[in-house]
Design a protein around this motif. Structure first.
Motif, PDB file in Angstrom:
ATOM      1  N   GLU A 193       3.766  13.453 -11.526  1.00 31.72           N
ATOM      2  CA  GLU A 193       4.367  14.629 -12.155  1.00 31.72           C
ATOM      3  C   GLU A 193       5.853  14.398 -12.441  1.00 31.72           C
ATOM      4  OE1 GLU A 193       3.642  18.305 -10.143  1.00 31.72           O
ATOM      5  OE2 GLU A 193       1.569  17.774  -9.722  1.00 31.72           O
ATOM      6  N   ILE A 194       6.542  13.765 -11.526  1.00 30.75           N
ATOM      7  CA  ILE A 194       7.976  13.499 -11.713  1.00 30.75           C
ATOM      8  C   ILE A 194       8.179  12.554 -12.884  1.00 30.75           C
ATOM      9  CG2 ILE A 194      10.006  12.443 -10.642  1.00 30.75           C
ATOM     10  CD1 ILE A 194       8.839  13.442  -7.943  1.00 30.75           C
ATOM     11  N   ARG A 195       7.320  11.525 -12.983  1.00 37.75           N
ATOM     12  CA  ARG A 195       7.449  10.582 -14.088  1.00 37.75           C
ATOM     13  C   ARG A 195       7.183  11.269 -15.425  1.00 37.75           C
ATOM     14  NH1 ARG A 195       3.419   7.082 -13.511  1.00 37.75           N
ATOM     15  NH2 ARG A 195       2.690   7.842 -11.535  1.00 37.75           N
ATOM     16  N   LYS A 196       6.207  12.164 -15.477  1.00 36.03           N
ATOM     17  CA  LYS A 196       5.913  12.898 -16.716  1.00 36.03           C
ATOM     18  C   LYS A 196       7.088  13.789 -17.104  1.00 36.03           C
ATOM     19  CE  LYS A 196       0.910  13.032 -16.243  1.00 36.03           C
ATOM     20  NZ  LYS A 196      -0.244  13.882 -15.932  1.00 36.03           N
ATOM     21  N   GLU A 197       7.666  14.479 -16.117  1.00 36.36           N
ATOM     22  CA  GLU A 197       8.808  15.361 -16.391  1.00 36.36           C
ATOM     23  C   GLU A 197       9.997  14.549 -16.894  1.00 36.36           C
ATOM     24  OE1 GLU A 197      11.897  18.203 -13.927  1.00 36.36           O
ATOM     25  OE2 GLU A 197       9.894  17.879 -13.122  1.00 36.36           O
ATOM     26  N   LYS A 198      10.255  13.421 -16.279  1.00 38.31           N
ATOM     27  CA  LYS A 198      11.367  12.574 -16.694  1.00 38.31           C
ATOM     28  C   LYS A 198      11.154  12.068 -18.114  1.00 38.31           C
ATOM     29  CE  LYS A 198      14.207   8.855 -14.928  1.00 38.31           C
ATOM     30  NZ  LYS A 198      14.399   7.862 -13.881  1.00 38.31           N
ATOM     31  N   LYS A 199       9.918  11.743 -18.450  1.00 37.67           N
ATOM     32  CA  LYS A 199       9.623  11.264 -19.802  1.00 37.67           C
ATOM     33  C   LYS A 199       9.876  12.377 -20.823  1.00 37.67           C
ATOM     34  CE  LYS A 199       6.052   9.011 -22.527  1.00 37.67           C
ATOM     35  NZ  LYS A 199       4.690   8.505 -22.567  1.00 37.67           N
ATOM     36  N   SER A 200       9.489  13.597 -20.494  1.00 34.91           N
ATOM     37  CA  SER A 200       9.701  14.695 -21.444  1.00 34.91           C
ATOM     38  C   SER A 200      11.183  14.977 -21.627  1.00 34.91           C
ATOM     39  CB  SER A 200       8.960  15.951 -20.992  1.00 34.91           C
ATOM     40  OG  SER A 200       9.564  16.498 -19.837  1.00 34.91           O
ATOM     41  N   VAL A 201      11.976  14.849 -20.565  1.00 32.01           N
ATOM     42  CA  VAL A 201      13.419  15.049 -20.688  1.00 32.01           C
ATOM     43  C   VAL A 201      14.013  13.952 -21.546  1.00 32.01           C
ATOM     44  CG1 VAL A 201      15.596  15.032 -19.423  1.00 32.01           C
ATOM     45  CG2 VAL A 201      13.693  16.377 -18.583  1.00 32.01           C
ATOM     46  N   ALA A 202      13.562  12.708 -21.359  1.00 32.05           N
ATOM     47  CA  ALA A 202      14.066  11.596 -22.164  1.00 32.05           C
ATOM     48  C   ALA A 202      13.733  11.831 -23.634  1.00 32.05           C
ATOM     49  CB  ALA A 202      13.476  10.277 -21.676  1.00 32.05           C
ATOM     50  N   MET A 203      12.541  12.332 -23.909  1.00 35.88           N
ATOM     51  CA  MET A 203      12.171  12.616 -25.285  1.00 35.88           C
ATOM     52  C   MET A 203      13.041  13.739 -25.846  1.00 35.88           C
ATOM     53  SD  MET A 203       9.942  10.467 -26.210  1.00 35.88           S
ATOM     54  CE  MET A 203       9.231  11.160 -27.670  1.00 35.88           C
ATOM     55  N   ILE A 215       0.846  -1.204   0.000  1.00 37.20           N
ATOM     56  CA  ILE A 215       0.000   0.000   0.000  1.00 37.20           C
ATOM     57  C   ILE A 215       0.882   1.256   0.000  1.00 37.20           C
ATOM     58  CG2 ILE A 215      -1.690   1.332   1.343  1.00 37.20           C
ATOM     59  CD1 ILE A 215      -2.877  -1.102  -0.079  1.00 37.20           C
ATOM     60  N   LYS A 216       1.940   1.269   0.818  1.00 40.00           N
ATOM     61  CA  LYS A 216       2.835   2.436   0.852  1.00 40.00           C
ATOM     62  C   LYS A 216       3.510   2.649  -0.493  1.00 40.00           C
ATOM     63  CE  LYS A 216       4.026   2.556   5.757  1.00 40.00           C
ATOM     64  NZ  LYS A 216       5.120   2.418   6.747  1.00 40.00           N
ATOM     65  N   ALA A 217       3.962   1.569  -1.116  1.00 36.30           N
ATOM     66  CA  ALA A 217       4.626   1.681  -2.416  1.00 36.30           C
ATOM     67  C   ALA A 217       3.654   2.197  -3.470  1.00 36.30           C
ATOM     68  CB  ALA A 217       5.194   0.325  -2.834  1.00 36.30           C
ATOM     69  N   LEU A 218       2.432   1.719  -3.444  1.00 31.35           N
ATOM     70  CA  LEU A 218       1.419   2.170  -4.405  1.00 31.35           C
ATOM     71  C   LEU A 218       1.116   3.653  -4.215  1.00 31.35           C
ATOM     72  CD1 LEU A 218      -0.550   1.463  -6.659  1.00 31.35           C
ATOM     73  CD2 LEU A 218      -2.205   0.799  -4.913  1.00 31.35           C
ATOM     74  N   ARG A 219       0.991   4.104  -2.982  1.00 38.57           N
ATOM     75  CA  ARG A 219       0.730   5.528  -2.722  1.00 38.57           C
ATOM     76  C   ARG A 219       1.892   6.393  -3.208  1.00 38.57           C
ATOM     77  NH1 ARG A 219      -0.683   6.536   3.209  1.00 38.57           N
ATOM     78  NH2 ARG A 219      -1.180   8.580   2.398  1.00 38.57           N
ATOM     79  N   LYS A 220       3.126   5.931  -2.966  1.00 35.25           N
ATOM     80  CA  LYS A 220       4.300   6.684  -3.429  1.00 35.25           C
ATOM     81  C   LYS A 220       4.323   6.763  -4.948  1.00 35.25           C
ATOM     82  CE  LYS A 220       9.267   6.931  -2.758  1.00 35.25           C
ATOM     83  NZ  LYS A 220      10.426   6.351  -2.084  1.00 35.25           N
ATOM     84  N   TYR A 221       4.010   5.653  -5.615  1.00 40.17           N
ATOM     85  CA  TYR A 221       3.976   5.629  -7.077  1.00 40.17           C
ATOM     86  C   TYR A 221       2.915   6.595  -7.606  1.00 40.17           C
ATOM     87  CZ  TYR A 221       3.287   3.954 -11.831  1.00 40.17           C
ATOM     88  OH  TYR A 221       3.158   3.883 -13.193  1.00 40.17           O
ATOM     89  N   LEU A 222       1.742   6.586  -7.005  1.00 43.04           N
ATOM     90  CA  LEU A 222       0.664   7.462  -7.473  1.00 43.04           C
ATOM     91  C   LEU A 222       1.015   8.933  -7.271  1.00 43.04           C
ATOM     92  CD1 LEU A 222      -2.454   5.472  -6.236  1.00 43.04           C
ATOM     93  CD2 LEU A 222      -1.624   5.699  -8.580  1.00 43.04           C
ATOM     94  N   ARG A 223       1.742   9.263  -6.200  1.00 45.46           N
ATOM     95  CA  ARG A 223       2.129  10.652  -5.951  1.00 45.46           C
ATOM     96  C   ARG A 223       3.257  11.119  -6.861  1.00 45.46           C
ATOM     97  NH1 ARG A 223       3.283  10.166  -0.044  1.00 45.46           N
ATOM     98  NH2 ARG A 223       1.584   8.794   0.444  1.00 45.46           N
ATOM     99  N   SER A 224       3.961  10.202  -7.503  1.00 46.49           N
ATOM    100  CA  SER A 224       5.111  10.580  -8.323  1.00 46.49           C
ATOM    101  C   SER A 224       4.736  10.803  -9.790  1.00 46.49           C
ATOM    102  CB  SER A 224       6.197   9.506  -8.227  1.00 46.49           C
ATOM    103  OG  SER A 224       5.766   8.315  -8.859  1.00 46.49           O
TER     104      SER A 224
END
Length: 118
Positions: free
Chosen positions: A41-51, A30-39
């Motif tokens: 924006e960070i995942r989107k930003e990282k994807k745009s940098v990779a692109m 449950i803690k890992a899932l909550r952390k993943y869901l809160r991240s």
């Protein structure tokens, strides 16, 4: 005391320990899932940098009139790896990034700076 009740008394601590581990594992999930869901924006930003890095690699490759296959052979990777870097599916290692910069006749700093500017 009968054999059955004695066996239950011996097995009870093991059953409770297994139940405790299961609850602990559930809480960690449950803690890992909550952390993943809160991240998100960070995942989107990282994807745009990779692109952006992929776009910079492709732009420099085309500027030098090179094919993906030529780049791959020159730095010792597969053509599919070069394609993945350009599409943003994966990122080149530091040593490959330096080799790419040398191949494109620019510094690694210039290559990364172009990523920051986009």
């Amino acid at each position: 005391m009968s054999k059955v009740s004695f066996s239950i008394l011996i097995a009870l601590p093991m059953i409770l320990a297994i139940a405790g581990v299961s609850v602990y594992f559930f809480v960690l999930c449950i803690k890992a899932l909550r952390k993943y869901l809160r991240s998100g924006e960070i995942r989107k930003e990282k994807k745009s940098v990779a692109m952006s890095l992929g776009e910079a690699l492709k732009e420099n490759r085309e500027r030098c009139h090179m094919t993906q296959e030529f780049v791959a052979e020159a730095i010792g990777v597969s053509r599919q790896a070069v394609s993945k870097w350009e599409t943003g599916t994966s990122d080149p290692s530091t040593s490959n990034l330096i080799a790419l910069a040398k191949l494109f006749d620019i510094s690694a700093e210039e290559l990364l700076r172009s990523v920051e500017e986009k």
